[in-house]
Design an enzyme around this catalytic site. Structure first.
Site, PDB file in Angstrom:
ATOM      1  CE  LYS A  65      -4.291  -1.850   1.718  1.00  0.00           C
ATOM      2  NZ  LYS A  65      -5.189  -2.253   2.958  1.00  0.00           N
TER       3      LYS A  65
ATOM      4  CE  LYS B 190      -6.245  -8.799   0.062  1.00  0.00           C
ATOM      5  NZ  LYS B 190      -7.871  -7.853   0.077  1.00  0.00           N
TER       6      LYS B 190
ATOM      7  CE  LYS C 261     -13.525  -4.181   1.971  1.00  0.00           C
ATOM      8  NZ  LYS C 261     -12.090  -3.282   3.595  1.00  0.00           N
TER       9      LYS C 261
END
Ligand code: ATP
Ligand code: MG
Length: 327
Positions: free
Chosen positions: A113, A193, A196
């Site tokens: 991230k 993966k 969201k």
């Protein structure tokens, strides 16, 4: 004997997707029968990446409504919103003081991230807040998807560290990870993966996508070379992912699906997969659409849950403060 305790949360960082459902929420529904379950909406984790305030409010209510629509029962499970219980942040801070920065920097999720967003201190410290979310309730188990293994491991390490230094306080919980479906992959890139916060909505099937949208997304999902419908995550990550999705949503073993689609083309298989997934989400969406008409009632349920969770959380925090010498 008192019930065993389980704790887990879902971030209010966007629309819940089918990976969250299969990896985490399906486990919650089963666990609530046997365990004392605490399930919360992690709004404080959501803001570790930038969120629009109005959207964040909507997403928080939406996740709460989906919890209920998927079958979490407020009579059995304590449902609440993370930021309503300040003990999470307080213990999170205290645990920060026991956590070497190096341990946080090596977290896979932080690496992924921070590449995208630039390095925010909140993102780095996310796992210590998550350790607090867990340890406050002294749980036996933490039902999560596979991507959270590393974070639950840190919570266990911190529990051990605290107990050794200040005396027996926390329980070391085990992560509960499904044998299958613990890592649903992105439709647009089956090597990563489903998330969201993915940049493209074609990455995920949202629990709230229309039937048409679901069929479309499955149709354009990245598949692999060859033509065989076979579970082989190494060489056929796209087809394997669709097989797992179908298997999990229809409670049919992957083997049975492989046999059923043995002579079918990718195109035919994807059409069937899209149809099945859309069908399985319809009843959940119907319940959701009813619930979301009444956000006040949803908030009231969350507030009732907060009161229940707060009792245990504040007790644990009080004990912790006393043990470390805060007066
Ligand atoms: P974000 O991209 O904002 O981190 P997310 O999709 O990873 O969102 P989280 O709210 O972080 O969702 O995770 C909620 C739960 O869902 C966790 O238990 C997590 O392990 C699980 N989970 C998330 N993604 C998947 C996935 N692709 N497959 C299975 N479980 C998943
Ligand atoms: Mg996540």
């Amino acid at each position: 004997m008192p019930k065993q305790i389980a704790v887990s949360g879902i971030q209010a960082s966007g629309n819940i997707h089918i990976g969250n459902y299969i990896g985490a929420i399906k486990q919650f529904i089963e666990l609530q029968e046997k365990y004392k379950l605490y399930a919360f909406i992690a709004d404080l984790h959501a803001i570790t990446v930038p969120q629009d305030p109005q959207k964040l409010r909507e997403q928080t209510i939406s996740v709460a409504a989906l919890f209920l629509a998927c079958g979490l029962d407020p009579e059995k499970t304590t449902l609440f919103i993370q930021s309503h219980i300040p003990a999470h942040v307080e213990l999170g801070w205290i645990l920060n003081t026991l956590t070497p920065i190096g341990e946080l920097e090596r977290m896979a999720q932080f690496k992924e991230k921070s590449d995208k967003q630039g390095v925010l201190a909140g993102l780095l410290n996310y796992p210590t807040l998550m350790a607090a979310d867990i340890l406050l309730y002294k749980p036996d188990a933490v039902p999560v998807g596979e991507d959270q293994t590393q974070h639950v491991e840190l919570a266990r390490t911190l529990a051990r560290k605290f107990n050794t230094r200040f005396g027996e306080t926390f329980k070391e919980p085990k992560a509960l990870i499904q044998k299958e479906g613990a890592r649903i992959m992105g439709l647009d890139d089956p090597t990563k993966k489903m998330s969201k916060s993915a940049s493209s909505a074609n990455n995920y099937i949202s629990m709230l996508d229309s039937a048409e949208e679901i069929r479309r997304k499955v149709k354009i999902a990245v598949t692999d070379s060859g033509s065989e419908i076979k579970y082989d995550p190494q060489n056929k990550p796209g087809i394997s992912n669709l097989l797992v999705l179908m298997s999990q949503m229809s409670d049919t073993p992957v083997k049975t699906l492989e046999e059923k689609y043995a002579n079918k083309s990718y195109g035919e298989f994807k059409t069937e997969a899209g149809k099945l997934l859309a069908e399985k989400l319809t009843p959940i969406q119907k319940r959701y659409n009813e619930l979301i008409k009444n956000p006040k009632e949803i908030l009231e349920i969350m507030e009732r849950g907060s009161k229940d969770a707060e009792k245990i959380a504040s007790q644990t925090l009080k004990d912790v403060k006393q043990k470390i010498g805060l007066i």
